[in-house]
Design a protein around this motif. Structure first.
Motif, PDB file in Angstrom:
ATOM      1  N   LYS A  40       0.837  -1.195   0.000  1.00 39.69           N
ATOM      2  CA  LYS A  40       0.000   0.000   0.000  1.00 39.69           C
ATOM      3  C   LYS A  40       0.877   1.252   0.000  1.00 39.69           C
ATOM      4  N   ALA A  81       2.303   1.775  -3.273  1.00 37.57           N
ATOM      5  CA  ALA A  81       1.311   2.331  -4.207  1.00 37.57           C
ATOM      6  C   ALA A  81       1.143   3.823  -3.989  1.00 37.57           C
ATOM      7  N   THR A  82       1.096   4.205  -2.709  1.00 37.00           N
ATOM      8  CA  THR A  82       0.956   5.626  -2.402  1.00 37.00           C
ATOM      9  C   THR A  82       2.153   6.391  -2.920  1.00 37.00           C
ATOM     10  N   GLU A 122       4.137   5.571  -5.278  1.00 38.96           N
ATOM     11  CA  GLU A 122       4.124   5.613  -6.743  1.00 38.96           C
ATOM     12  C   GLU A 122       3.195   6.718  -7.226  1.00 38.96           C
ATOM     13  N   ARG A 123       2.048   6.799  -6.534  1.00 46.96           N
ATOM     14  CA  ARG A 123       1.063   7.789  -6.945  1.00 46.96           C
ATOM     15  C   ARG A 123       1.624   9.196  -6.756  1.00 46.96           C
ATOM     16  N   TRP A 174     -11.133  20.166  -2.097  1.00 48.08           N
ATOM     17  CA  TRP A 174     -11.733  18.940  -1.569  1.00 48.08           C
ATOM     18  C   TRP A 174     -12.990  18.586  -2.372  1.00 48.08           C
ATOM     19  N   LYS A 183     -12.281  15.262  -4.231  1.00 45.61           N
ATOM     20  CA  LYS A 183     -12.496  14.212  -3.240  1.00 45.61           C
ATOM     21  C   LYS A 183     -13.956  13.834  -3.080  1.00 45.61           C
ATOM     22  N   THR A 184     -14.851  14.518  -3.749  1.00 39.69           N
ATOM     23  CA  THR A 184     -16.258  14.202  -3.539  1.00 39.69           C
ATOM     24  C   THR A 184     -16.931  13.808  -4.852  1.00 39.69           C
ATOM     25  N   THR A 185     -18.062  13.161  -4.697  1.00 38.86           N
ATOM     26  CA  THR A 185     -18.823  12.766  -5.878  1.00 38.86           C
ATOM     27  C   THR A 185     -19.354  13.989  -6.607  1.00 38.86           C
ATOM     28  N   ILE A 186     -19.629  15.059  -5.838  1.00 39.80           N
ATOM     29  CA  ILE A 186     -20.126  16.282  -6.468  1.00 39.80           C
ATOM     30  C   ILE A 186     -19.089  16.823  -7.454  1.00 39.80           C
ATOM     31  N   PHE A 235     -16.600  15.146  -8.752  1.00 43.90           N
ATOM     32  CA  PHE A 235     -16.400  14.164  -9.818  1.00 43.90           C
ATOM     33  C   PHE A 235     -17.430  14.388 -10.921  1.00 43.90           C
ATOM     34  N   ARG A 249     -16.664  17.727 -12.779  1.00 39.66           N
ATOM     35  CA  ARG A 249     -15.532  17.613 -13.699  1.00 39.66           C
ATOM     36  C   ARG A 249     -15.876  16.736 -14.893  1.00 39.66           C
ATOM     37  N   GLU A 298       0.870  13.721 -23.454  1.00 35.07           N
ATOM     38  CA  GLU A 298      -0.513  13.873 -23.025  1.00 35.07           C
ATOM     39  C   GLU A 298      -1.014  15.254 -23.400  1.00 35.07           C
ATOM     40  N   TYR A 327      -9.342  11.699 -18.025  1.00 36.57           N
ATOM     41  CA  TYR A 327      -9.304  11.110 -16.687  1.00 36.57           C
ATOM     42  C   TYR A 327      -8.347   9.929 -16.646  1.00 36.57           C
ATOM     43  N   TYR A 338     -19.332   5.474  -9.193  1.00 34.58           N
ATOM     44  CA  TYR A 338     -18.539   6.324  -8.307  1.00 34.58           C
ATOM     45  C   TYR A 338     -19.310   6.787  -7.073  1.00 34.58           C
ATOM     46  N   VAL A 340     -20.946  11.942   0.239  1.00 32.95           N
ATOM     47  CA  VAL A 340     -20.385  12.506  -0.990  1.00 32.95           C
ATOM     48  C   VAL A 340     -18.872  12.311  -1.084  1.00 32.95           C
ATOM     49  N   MET A 369     -15.558  10.484  -1.781  1.00 33.26           N
ATOM     50  CA  MET A 369     -15.116   9.323  -2.541  1.00 33.26           C
ATOM     51  C   MET A 369     -13.981   8.630  -1.795  1.00 33.26           C
ATOM     52  N   TYR A 376      -2.888   5.318 -13.219  1.00 32.57           N
ATOM     53  CA  TYR A 376      -2.973   6.782 -13.188  1.00 32.57           C
ATOM     54  C   TYR A 376      -2.785   7.385 -14.572  1.00 32.57           C
TER      55      TYR A 376
END
Lengths: 501, 516
Positions: free
Chosen positions: A5, A8-9, A11-12, A349, A353-356, A358, A361, A489, B353, B364, B373, B375, B399
């Protein structure tokens, strides 16, 4: 497992965030540098000395025959023939043989006679002797002087900008010494004023920049931030002076929330129109701006006019609704900065970090995929415009509650419009917006001192900002200038979808 | 065969940052030859042709045209050297006529300013007659079928006096009949001395039309062979580098209770034309119903209506006993419908994305990926890692943005996302369009797996082979109507082709339900 873990963090973070941030920031950073360089060129060519140097017959010439080479350095003799034509900014130089050994810019003309301090000149140029010929230089004589004058002008302009926006390091050091020695902080506070003023100017930029950036993220071009600022400020002002007897812990939040509600309301209208009828938000937010400006004019001449005031200004906000200042006068830095930082964290945030966020965007990046994924495009447009308007409204509330303490027309010098450019510069990312807002705030607040200290017009700053935006919008120019390769990209700034969609 | 090759690529190497797209590629094109360039997506076919067309500069290697060393710095050089390219996506202006499109960029003028359309139109007629390209110079592009548009592209190239013709995936957009026509045209061009490079990943076509075949794999030339010494199997192995199952292994379907039942469905497209015109069918759990048809006969709108993405005009859609006409996409998804959309880049993915976010694009908002809300990044990463591994998505990391993946891997991301939910119904629209043999094999196997686990599958495809390989029953759509529903085993490819073209073949099997 835990190791995995962690890996992974790592790497991210290692792979993704910093490298991406560096790559994203490279172009804006270079754009700022190129903008400042070009601004320097403009400062240089608008400098009177340089202009004079570039004009066909710029300098006074003292023919050598008119000066007795054996005599003392005698400026008066040299200038006798031309003293009425001598101007500030001309070069005086002393020549021996073919080389110039001392030169000086004429800084002051008293009674058309200019003194030159021979002792000082001797100190600077030890081989200066009596009998050297003093002449006034022409451009063709020594083009180098033009460049020197240009360099001096640019240096002075940017020095003034720096002193005006960050502070004079010498004064800061002296103030600090005085404070440590005598416990008198006034000098130090005075010296710190420029940098705090820059922060004060940055605060509304942060709010308005977040507002526009959030719109961009959702694929919306909110040009209405200026109007949302006005409405937010108006509602906030009203709550600020009409609610009496509340403690500050209640009154201030109510006034701030009032600003948000006002801005959100003004943003939701065009959002709803777009969601329901497809009316383009660019047109509607522009129109909403005009409505907001006129509405504010009417309010300030009617229901919200300060009793007894002959001008269109509102009553003063009660002290319980003030955003408190951090330090005593003359520093105006107020708690709006903390609200702004909280807003940045909140928007970051919300977006990431939230579904809203997401959904917002996704709607911005690919509305078809958003629809396919079961998101309501229409609802997200309204939400985005609402949050965007609320943030802009906070910018207005912040100006009223933190600085002016009353509402007057023209209280915002175009924060809402500047913030469009600012959001672009910040790549629509909350952290980028903060950096861009600090830059804009610094430039704005340094511009005044640049004008007074270095006689460089404020418009140069506006031009620099405009240039930076051009380079952000057309990164190819920067890539070409610095021979950068396009990253594989695509890093297009998706501003908004076409008019048709 | 004359000795001097008309075109020779020697040791072409193209290094992109991090990717060796072409690695010492050699290719020789003889005059009057159809040379197929075969390879999976991402094998370097397009890169190689872009080098030849001057769009990329090779890192190493040389190009010889008619025996002479050639420097090609851009399409203009390529055209002046007689190289012409027909792109997969046509470069035509729909609102202009054929003549105008052909002269575009090389306008013939009289008296200095006036376009000389008449002369060009005559030249087009001459070229058409010479090569059997039947095109009306005065027709507007937007009114022409795709196959004819492609002929216009070919005429455009011939008008510029090209004698080396590069065709990039020319059959991807054509109906079976149009493919036949195209092959005839190619044969006639070759007879007139024109040399053709034919880029494709379709094995049957290569065997049917090519004189020689060069196979690319991961940027390298693996082999140059002739059709006579090759079979589909051998070519597929050269392409993929391992033995490939070309036919899908599947057992007898065990249809169970009806899952989806559509009655008299009418759907309009964006321009308010009725494109689905009274369609009815029933789909049972554990079977694959294939909707066959030429592109643009209402399949797109049918799928969109079924998945909640398009308004239903009239009619009913019952899913698991519930009416879902005009339900939202989310409702449909939550009832257990997986949807592999027709246009993966437009609808199925957010290209900007990262893969991990695309993996949860429609889940999601619910546990375990979100609580209220907020994630849950860890859970999303965990799921993404698992699915990337399980569905063999080739990517440097989860990623990486979806836009950086090849088409096949993009499709695998969608398949991984849609198939890893417990589905009652799976709607797969063109699930393998533009994919390579390896990916097709993989996705087909997954579809059959889903069927065998009791999912009802609605497969929409314009590829006859795909429909025949996967379907238990086939419904043929023509002009918005289902003209026939038959058991897949009972019908020949030719009969299907006729049905797709709107004709009613003789000797329809007794199992067929034919619309009146």
């Amino acid at each position: 497992m835990a190791d995995e873990k962690k890996k992974a963090t790592k790497e991210r973070n290692g792979n993704g965030f910093w490298r991406r941030a560096g790559r994203t920031m490279l172009i804006p950073l270079l754009a700022v540098v190129v903008g400042l360089l070009l601004g320097g060129v403009m400062v240089a060519i608008s400098d009177p000395v340089v202009l004079r140097g570039l004009s066909p017959n710029p300098w006074l010439v003292v023919p050598s025959g008119e000066v007795d080479p054996s005599s003392q350095i005698d400026l008066q003799t040299a200038l006798k023939f031309h003293k009425n034509e001598l101007q500030i900014g001309d070069y005086l130089a002393f020549k021996r043989g073919n080389s110039y050994i001392y030169r000086e810019v004429v800084k002051e003309i008293t009674d058309r006679e200019t003194q030159i301090d021979f002792e000082r000149a001797k100190n600077r140029a030890p081989n200066l002797e009596a009998g050297n010929v003093a002449i006034v230089l022409t451009f063709s004589d020594r083009p180098f002087f033009v460049f020197e004058a240009a360099g001096r002008a640019v240096w002075q302009a940017y020095r003034a900008l720096f002193i005006g926006s960050i502070g004079d390091p010498q004064r800061i050091a002296e103030g600090w010494r005085a404070a440590v020695q005598d416990g008198n902080w006034l000098a130090f506070r005075e010296a710190m004023r420029p940098i705090t003023e820059s922060l004060v100017t940055s605060i509304p930029y942060i709010f308005a920049g977040l507002a526009v950036a959030l719109g961009f993220q959702a694929g919306l071009f909110n040009i209405g931030a200026e109007g949302q600022i006005a409405i937010g400020a108006a509602l906030s002002t009203y709550l600020g002076y009409s609610l009496t007897g509340l403690p500050a812990v209640l009154h201030l939040p109510i006034a701030l929330i009032g600003g948000m509600v006002g801005g959100a309301f003004w943003g939701i209208i065009p959002g709803y129109l777009k969601a329901k009828t497809g009316a383009h938000e660019v047109i509607n937010t522009i129109m909403m701006n005009y409505v907001a400006f006129r509405l504010m004019s009417w309010l300030l001449r009617g229901p919200m006019q300060r009793p007894g005031a002959g001008k269109p200004v509102s009553p003063f906000v009660l002290e319980s609704a003030y955003l408190p200042t951090f330090f005593g006068p003359p520093l105006r830095l107020h708690a709006g900065l903390i609200v702004a930082i909280l807003a940045v964290i909140f928007v970051w945030w919300l977006l990431y970090k939230t579904t809203i966020g997401f959904e917002l965007r996704t709607v911005g990046a690919n509305p078809n995929a958003a629809k396919y994924s079961g998101m309501s495009v229409a609802r997200n447009i309204v939400i985005a415009m609402g949050i965007s308007g609320a943030l802009a409204g906070l910018a207005g509330a912040n100006e009223v509650l933190g600085l002016n303490h009353f509402l007057a027309e023209g209280f915002s010098p175009g924060y809402g419009f500047d913030s469009i450019a600012l959001a672009l510069l910040g790549k629509s990312h909350p952290l980028g917006v903060v950096l861009a807002a600090l830059l804009f705030g610094t430039l704005r607040s340094g511009a005044t001192s640049m004008q007074s200290l270095a006689q460089v017009p404020i418009d140069i700053i506006t031009t620099i900002q405009a240039l930076v935006i051009v380079f952000i919008a057309a990164p190819e120019i920067i890539r070409w200038l610095f021979r950068l390769k396009a990253t594989g990209e695509e890093e297009k700034t998706v501003i908004t979808r076409g008019w048709g969609s | 065969m004359p000795d001097i090759p008309v075109l020779e690529l020697r040791g072409i190497t193209k290094q992109f940052p991090g990717v060796l797209a072409n690695d010492n590629v050699n290719l020789t094109l003889m005059p009057g030859e159809i040379h197929a360039l075969l390879g999976e997506n991402g094998a370097g076919k397009t890169t190689l042709m872009n080098i030849l067309y001057g769009l990329y500069k090779p890192t190493k290697g040389e190009i010889f045209i008619r025996g002479k060393h050639a420097e090609i710095h851009g399409p203009t050089d390529a055209i002046s050297q007689g190289i012409g390219m027909v792109h997969q996506h046509f470069m035509l202006v729909p609102v202009l006529t054929v003549t105008e499109n052909v002269m575009l960029g090389q306008e013939t003028v009289k008296s200095g300013v006036f376009l000389d359309k008449r002369t060009v139109a005559r030249q087009i007629r001459e070229i058409s007659a010479q090569h059997g390209l039947d095109v009306d110079p005065d027709a507007y592009i937007k009114d022409l079928p795709v196959g004819v548009q492609q002929r216009v592209e070919i005429i455009k190239v011939l008008y510029r006096n090209a004698d080396i013709l590069i065709l990039d995936e020319p059959t991807a957009v054509l109906t079976p009949q149009e493919v036949e026509d195209l092959f005839e045209i190619l044969q006639s061009l070759v007879d007139k001395g024109i040399s053709i490079i034919f880029i494709t990943h379709k094995l049957k076509e290569v065997l049917a039309v090519a004189d020689r075949i060069t196979v690319l794999r991961r940027g390298k030339t693996v082999a140059t062979v002739t059709p006579a010494e090759s079979t589909e199997q051998s070519l597929a192995e050269l392409m993929v580098g391992r033995a490939v199952e070309l036919t899908v292994q599947k057992g007898e379907a065990v249809p169970q209770e009806p899952v989806l039942s559509v009655r008299d469905l009418v759907v309009k497209d964006d321009r308010e034309n009725v494109t689905v015109d009274g369609v009815s069918f029933t789909l049972r759990a554990g079977e694959v119903l294939g909707i066959a048809g030429v592109q643009g006969n209402g399949q797109t709108e049918l799928v969109e209506a079924l998945t909640g993405m398009r308004q239903v005009y009239t009619g009913s859609i019952r899913l698991l006993g519930k009416e879902v006409a005009n339900a939202t996409p989310r409702t449909v998804t939550e009832m257990g419908v997986g949807h592999v959309p027709e246009d993966r880049q437009r609808d199925g993915l957010v290209l900007s994305y990262p893969i991990k976010d695309n993996m949860v694009l429609n889940t999601y908002y619910r546990p375990p990926f979100a609580h209220w809300v907020v994630m849950d990044e860890e859970k999303i990463i965990e799921a993404a890692e698992k699915r990337v591994k399980e569905y063999d998505v080739r990517t440097p990391s989860i990623y990486a943005t979806a836009g950086t993946l090849s088409g096949g891997n993009q499709q695998k991301v969608i398949v991984a996302r849609e198939f890893s939910r417990p589905n009652k119904l799976l709607v797969a629209s063109q699930p393998t369009r533009g994919l390579d043999v390896g990916s097709i094999e993989y996705i087909h196997r997954r579809i059959i797996e889903q069927r065998d686990s009791g999912t009802a599958i609605l497969l929409v495809s314009t590829e006859l082979d795909e429909i025949r390989a996967l379907s238990d029953r086939i419904a043929v759509m023509f002009e918005g109507k289902i003209v026939a529903v038959v058991n897949a085993a009972d019908i020949s490819k030719e009969q299907l082709g006729l049905l797709m073209a709107g004709a009613m073949p003789k000797d329809m099997p007794p199992s067929a339900v034919v619309a009146q």
